[in-house]
Scaffold this motif. Structure first.
Motif, PDB file in Angstrom:
ATOM      1  N   ASP A  96       0.831  -1.207   0.000  1.00 29.73           N
ATOM      2  CA  ASP A  96       0.000   0.000   0.000  1.00 29.73           C
ATOM      3  C   ASP A  96       0.864   1.256   0.000  1.00 29.73           C
ATOM      4  O   ASP A  96       0.661   2.178  -0.782  1.00 29.73           O
ATOM      5  CB  ASP A  96      -0.918   0.013   1.223  1.00 29.73           C
ATOM      6  CG  ASP A  96      -1.912  -1.137   1.212  1.00 29.73           C
ATOM      7  OD1 ASP A  96      -2.349  -1.516   0.112  1.00 29.73           O
ATOM      8  OD2 ASP A  96      -2.236  -1.644   2.298  1.00 29.73           O
ATOM      9  N   LYS A 139      -3.023  -6.161 -11.074  1.00 27.95           N
ATOM     10  CA  LYS A 139      -3.818  -5.553 -10.008  1.00 27.95           C
ATOM     11  C   LYS A 139      -3.104  -4.330  -9.439  1.00 27.95           C
ATOM     12  O   LYS A 139      -3.725  -3.289  -9.179  1.00 27.95           O
ATOM     13  CB  LYS A 139      -4.072  -6.575  -8.903  1.00 27.95           C
ATOM     14  CG  LYS A 139      -4.903  -6.027  -7.746  1.00 27.95           C
ATOM     15  CD  LYS A 139      -5.116  -7.084  -6.666  1.00 27.95           C
ATOM     16  CE  LYS A 139      -5.930  -6.511  -5.507  1.00 27.95           C
ATOM     17  NZ  LYS A 139      -6.142  -7.526  -4.432  1.00 27.95           N
ATOM     18  N   ASP A 140      -1.795  -4.455  -9.257  1.00 26.74           N
ATOM     19  CA  ASP A 140      -1.019  -3.331  -8.741  1.00 26.74           C
ATOM     20  C   ASP A 140      -1.026  -2.156  -9.720  1.00 26.74           C
ATOM     21  O   ASP A 140      -1.123  -0.996  -9.321  1.00 26.74           O
ATOM     22  CB  ASP A 140       0.426  -3.764  -8.477  1.00 26.74           C
ATOM     23  CG  ASP A 140       0.525  -4.755  -7.332  1.00 26.74           C
ATOM     24  OD1 ASP A 140      -0.413  -4.806  -6.523  1.00 26.74           O
ATOM     25  OD2 ASP A 140       1.536  -5.479  -7.258  1.00 26.74           O
ATOM     26  N   PHE A 143      -4.207  -0.347  -9.480  1.00 26.96           N
ATOM     27  CA  PHE A 143      -4.267   0.390  -8.221  1.00 26.96           C
ATOM     28  C   PHE A 143      -3.513   1.716  -8.324  1.00 26.96           C
ATOM     29  O   PHE A 143      -4.011   2.772  -7.926  1.00 26.96           O
ATOM     30  CB  PHE A 143      -3.689  -0.481  -7.103  1.00 26.96           C
ATOM     31  CG  PHE A 143      -3.678   0.175  -5.750  1.00 26.96           C
ATOM     32  CD1 PHE A 143      -4.759   0.922  -5.304  1.00 26.96           C
ATOM     33  CD2 PHE A 143      -2.578   0.041  -4.910  1.00 26.96           C
ATOM     34  CE1 PHE A 143      -4.753   1.515  -4.043  1.00 26.96           C
ATOM     35  CE2 PHE A 143      -2.559   0.632  -3.658  1.00 26.96           C
ATOM     36  CZ  PHE A 143      -3.651   1.374  -3.222  1.00 26.96           C
ATOM     37  N   CYS A 155     -10.128   0.745  -9.554  1.00 24.58           N
ATOM     38  CA  CYS A 155      -9.348  -0.410  -9.107  1.00 24.58           C
ATOM     39  C   CYS A 155     -10.267  -1.392  -8.390  1.00 24.58           C
ATOM     40  O   CYS A 155     -11.476  -1.177  -8.278  1.00 24.58           O
ATOM     41  CB  CYS A 155      -8.212   0.041  -8.189  1.00 24.58           C
ATOM     42  SG  CYS A 155      -8.764   0.907  -6.706  1.00 24.58           S
ATOM     43  N   SER A 158     -11.454  -4.158  -3.239  1.00 25.45           N
ATOM     44  CA  SER A 158     -10.757  -4.549  -2.011  1.00 25.45           C
ATOM     45  C   SER A 158      -9.712  -3.526  -1.566  1.00 25.45           C
ATOM     46  O   SER A 158      -9.215  -3.595  -0.439  1.00 25.45           O
ATOM     47  CB  SER A 158     -10.070  -5.902  -2.220  1.00 25.45           C
ATOM     48  OG  SER A 158      -9.111  -5.824  -3.272  1.00 25.45           O
ATOM     49  N   GLU A 159      -9.369  -2.575  -2.441  1.00 23.93           N
ATOM     50  CA  GLU A 159      -8.364  -1.574  -2.072  1.00 23.93           C
ATOM     51  C   GLU A 159      -8.921  -0.640  -0.999  1.00 23.93           C
ATOM     52  O   GLU A 159     -10.110  -0.341  -0.964  1.00 23.93           O
ATOM     53  CB  GLU A 159      -7.935  -0.767  -3.299  1.00 23.93           C
ATOM     54  CG  GLU A 159      -7.392  -1.598  -4.453  1.00 23.93           C
ATOM     55  CD  GLU A 159      -6.073  -2.291  -4.126  1.00 23.93           C
ATOM     56  OE1 GLU A 159      -5.539  -2.090  -3.009  1.00 23.93           O
ATOM     57  OE2 GLU A 159      -5.582  -3.055  -4.978  1.00 23.93           O
ATOM     58  N   LYS A 160      -8.048  -0.153  -0.152  1.00 21.83           N
ATOM     59  CA  LYS A 160      -8.450   0.687   0.979  1.00 21.83           C
ATOM     60  C   LYS A 160      -8.781   2.101   0.496  1.00 21.83           C
ATOM     61  O   LYS A 160      -7.901   2.814   0.009  1.00 21.83           O
ATOM     62  CB  LYS A 160      -7.332   0.721   2.014  1.00 21.83           C
ATOM     63  CG  LYS A 160      -6.938  -0.677   2.511  1.00 21.83           C
ATOM     64  CD  LYS A 160      -5.717  -0.624   3.387  1.00 21.83           C
ATOM     65  CE  LYS A 160      -5.343  -2.015   3.880  1.00 21.83           C
ATOM     66  NZ  LYS A 160      -4.953  -2.924   2.767  1.00 21.83           N
TER      67      LYS A 160
END
Length: 590
Positions: A96, A139-140, A143, A155, A158-160
């Motif tokens: 993150d 995925k990265d 993001f 994205c 599930s990303e914060k």
């Protein structure tokens, strides 16, 4: 990909190297950051000034986007590390934090390009990942691109979501980018504004999936927003910096057909070398196609700039009316009408392209709204209860609208300074009459034949001050006309007496005046016709002024004092002396 147990992860205490910084003292560079810093796209930022043309006004403001990006990276790391340490339940990982930093660099690499901003950012990010073999999963990559755009929907779900508040905060505009540039730009321009960025960072907590701050820091956060407005008003939009910016844009437009500059932004390999040195590239060239561009660059190097004729701070709600009504075409139309009415035989080569109507919006970070109203706070007694700050929770000395419009009129030809000012005021008179009459349409102009002016009732007006009309001059009808569109709009259409000049005023830059005074200036009149006066300035002291008259008519030097020529005030020159011929003469500076 950066894993939590990566031996070269972001939180490893030992840094590969450190960077000295004027704002943050020392910035540690770890393995993951180092992968991005030592790339051509990032190193390119060394050749791009952070404040653009502001360095022509504040010479010390020559810092680049390179150090700003490092500063933002440092603060982002501090904030993410603080949240991870103090709120373990957030489950912030090295991945993150690392990708939060990745997203900082990309917008800076193409800042200033208005062409599809997100597309350009993605292009440069893909270039780095591919050419430097950065190990990132699909995925990265998604993001990081979502962080660049400031859009969590781009994205995985599930990303914060609170991570998007760190870099490009669309919720309230408070992010580490502002925390760095407000301090850095203030320091480098000598208008220091100090606040403890680390204190604000340590005040941060994540509540309701957004970053909140301690209520005791509410005043400090508001002052940061106020300082942002001050920087835009006094530094970034300084009249001279804006004038030079317009000149550079014109120089690039003149060079575009030959150099194809715009095409370079779509090719990452060519974009890497598109920086502030593009002007030097034009100046070095001997191509005749670039001569006009070279001359314009030389002009601002010599400080012979486009000139601000008049300015006015206007209510934010009046922006559309200004953009619709006050145009270069309408000002030019008024100037031409005046010349025609005077019946002057002097050449008049002013065009609408020589007039710039600059309308700039300046705000605290959220247009007309107060950013603090969109920020949640907690208190020591209630650390897990986020709330908005209400009346009395922080200073009440703040405006009702947190934005304003700065209207400026520039002329590219300073010799027509007075005429442009006079024409602008004539446009204001028409505008006032249209609004007071409640007309739905504005007069036709060459390019705005069907333009419409908003009705006066659409503007937000301020409460009237008791007795405000008592001291006003004018008839009852005029007073009624003023009241028809409110005090704020009356101010918008009023004359700026601080900028008042005569119609014949010709602006001369201090540098041009100095050069002319050191080389001489001569006023010449045709003998036998005192009314036919030709005013001449020259940078060649030994010029043969007899060549001014092709028919061989005799002339006389009637005034060699540069001060008498400064504004071209022919009416004040003394009568010519009979029988004195124009001859070579070197004038001394006075």
């Amino acid at each position: 990909m950066v894993e939590d147990d990566d031996p070269h992860g972001f939180f490893v205490p030992k840094a590969l190297r450190g960077v000295k910084d004027v704002i943050h003292t020392s910035i540690p560079i770890h393995f993951h950051l180092n992968q991005f810093i030592d790339t051509l796209p990032f190193q390119r930022l060394r050749d791009i000034k952070q404040l653009g043309t502001s360095s022509y006004v504040w010479p010390s403001a020559s810092h680049t986007r390179f150090e700003h990006c490092l500063g933002v990276a440092y603060l982002a790391r501090c904030l993410a590390s603080h949240l991870q340490t103090n709120q373990p339940s957030l489950k912030i990982t090295n991945r993150d934090v690392g990708h939060v930093w990745d997203s900082i660099f990309m917008p800076k690499a193409i800042k200033g390009c208005e062409w599809q901003h997100e597309r350009g950012s993605e292009m440069m990010f893909d270039y780095i990942v591919k050419n430097y073999k950065i190990p990132l999963s699909d995925k990265d990559v998604r993001f990081v691109k979502a962080l660049i755009a400031g859009d969590p929907t781009q994205c995985d779900a599930s990303e914060k979501p609170f991570l998007f508040d760190i870099i490009a905060n669309k919720r309230n505009g408070l992010d580490v980018d502002k925390f760095d540039y407000i301090q850095r730009d203030s320091h480098m321009t000598g208008t220091s504004f100090s606040f403890e960025a680390t204190r604000i960072v340590k005040s941060a907590r994540v509540l309701d999936n957004q970053i909140c701050y301690n209520i005791k820091d509410a005043n400090q956060i508001y002052e940061i927003c106020l300082r942002r407005f001050g920087l835009h008003k006094n530094i970034y939009n300084h009249k001279t910096a804006r004038a030079i910016e317009y000149m550079i844009v014109d120089a690039l437009l003149l060079a575009e057909p030959h150099m194809k500059i715009a095409e370079r932004v779509y090719d990452p390999e060519r974009f890497l070398y598109l920086n502030d040195y593009i002007l030097n590239e034009i100046e070095r060239s001997k191509d005749p196609e670039l001569e006009a561009s070279r001359q314009l660059i030389k002009r601002f190097r010599h400080r012979e700039l486009y000139r601000e004729v008049v300015w006015k701070a206007v209510e934010f709600t009046s922006k559309k009316a200004i953009q619709d009504y006050i145009t270069s075409e309408r000002i030019m139309e008024k100037a031409q009408k005046t010349v025609d009415e005077e019946g002057s035989e002097e050449p008049f080569d002013l065009t609408a392209d020589d007039i710039i109507v600059d309308v700039t919006t300046m705000h605290y970070g959220m247009k007309e709204r107060n950013p603090v109203d969109f920020t949640k706070f907690y208190s020591k007694k209630h650390p897990d209860k986020p709330m908005h700050a209400g009346p009395g929770d922080y200073s009440g000395l703040r405006p009702s609208i947190h934005a304003e419009i700065l209207l400026r009129i520039y002329t590219k030809k300073p010799e027509y300074f007075g005429r442009v000012y006079d024409a602008y005021n004539a446009v204001l008179v028409d505008m006032s009459e249209e609004f007071s009459a409640g007309a739905d349409t504005v007069p036709n102009t060459p390019t705005l034949a069907s333009a419409r002016t908003p009705d006066a009732s659409s503007f937000e007006t301020l409460p009237r001050t008791p007795g405000a009309d008592a001291g006003d001059a004018g008839t009852g009808a005029e007073q009624k006309k003023k009241r028809a569109f409110g005090r704020s709009n009356s101010a918008m259409m009023s004359k700026n007496h601080f900028a008042d000049v005569d119609r014949g005023y010709r602006h001369e830059s201090p540098s041009a005046s100095t050069r002319r005074m050191s080389t001489g200036g001569v006023a010449v009149a045709v003998v036998g016709d005192p009314s036919a006066i030709a005013v001449v300035t020259t940078f060649q002291p030994t010029a043969d002024f007899s060549q001014l008259f092709e028919d061989g008519t005799e002339g006389a030097i009637i005034d060699a004092a540069p001060s008498r020529l400064k504004r071209g005030r022919e009416d004040e020159l003394q009568p010519p002396i009979e029988g004195i011929e124009v001859k070579r003469r070197k004038e001394s500076a006075k």
